[in-house]
Motif scaffolding. Structure first.
Motif, short mmCIF file in Angstrom:
data_model
loop_
_atom_site.label_atom_id
_atom_site.label_comp_id
_atom_site.label_asym_id
_atom_site.label_seq_id
_atom_site.Cartn_x
_atom_site.Cartn_y
_atom_site.Cartn_z
N SER A 99 0.83 -1.20 0.00
CA SER A 99 0.00 0.00 0.00
C SER A 99 0.87 1.26 0.00
N LEU A 156 -4.88 9.95 -1.87
CA LEU A 156 -5.19 8.72 -2.59
C LEU A 156 -4.59 7.55 -1.83
N GLN A 157 -5.45 6.76 -1.23
CA GLN A 157 -5.01 5.54 -0.55
C GLN A 157 -5.02 4.42 -1.56
N THR A 211 -17.35 10.32 -5.38
CA THR A 211 -16.13 9.84 -6.04
C THR A 211 -16.42 9.01 -7.28
N ALA A 214 -8.85 8.52 -10.19
CA ALA A 214 -9.94 8.75 -9.25
C ALA A 214 -10.20 10.24 -9.14
N THR A 264 -8.77 4.56 -2.87
CA THR A 264 -9.77 5.44 -2.28
C THR A 264 -9.28 6.88 -2.32
N ARG A 285 0.10 5.77 0.30
CA ARG A 285 -0.87 6.86 0.42
C ARG A 285 -0.25 8.12 -0.17
N ARG A 309 -9.74 -0.99 -4.76
CA ARG A 309 -8.37 -0.98 -4.24
C ARG A 309 -7.92 0.43 -3.84
N THR A 312 -9.88 10.78 -1.16
CA THR A 312 -10.55 11.57 -0.14
C THR A 312 -10.02 13.00 -0.19
N TYR A 321 -14.07 6.27 -9.98
CA TYR A 321 -12.80 5.56 -10.13
C TYR A 321 -12.69 4.91 -11.50
N LYS A 323 -10.93 0.22 -8.96
CA LYS A 323 -12.11 0.11 -8.08
C LYS A 323 -11.90 -0.98 -7.05
N ILE A 341 -12.94 13.30 -7.14
CA ILE A 341 -13.89 13.55 -6.06
C ILE A 341 -14.48 14.94 -6.28
#
Length: 125
Positions: free
Chosen positions: A17, A80-81, A57, A49, A68, A19, A66, A70, A59, A64, A51
């Motif tokens: 992962s 973006l996570q 949101t 992605a 996120t 961020r 995977r 915000t 994607y 999608k 928002i």
């Protein structure tokens, strides 16, 4: 002068992962559609992605479930996570924001007038 500055990129093993963060200065991104795009050499920049001003949101199909996206309006920032990263997620990731306050918010890159310098994400097997 409006600036978008990305951070958080790096190298990560597949399945890991990262961020990404985008800090906005100037008149910022509050009230504007904003999002993340990525590009690899030889290919067109693609929307990952977005928002909208209300937090809705959208994607790309490839991320999608995977990724996120915000936003934190108090910090004038976008995030973006990225989870379960794959080698095909490798690329330069750009933060972008529109220059007109409107409800419409798609991943059409030509609708975004403000861009950051990008942060590199490399996913290795």
């Amino acid at each position: 002068q409006v600036q978008l500055v990305e951070s958080g990129g790096g190298s990560v093993q597949a399945g890991g992962s990262l961020r990404l963060s985008c800090a906005a200065s100037g008149y910022g991104i509050v009230g504007y559609c904003a999002g993340w795009f990525r590009q690899v050499p030889g290919k067109e920049r693609e929307g990952v992605a977005v928002i909208d001003r209300d937090g809705i949101t959208r994607y790309a199909d490839s991320v999608k479930g995977r990724f996120t996206v915000t936003r934190d309006n108090a910090k004038n920032s976008l995030y973006l996570q990225m989870n379960s990263l794959k080698s095909e997620d490798t690329g330069m990731y750009y933060c972008a924001a529109r220059t007109i306050r409107e409800k419409s918010c798609s991943t059409n890159m030509y609708a975004f007038g403000r861009w950051g310098q990008g942060t590199q994400v490399t996913v290795f097997s």
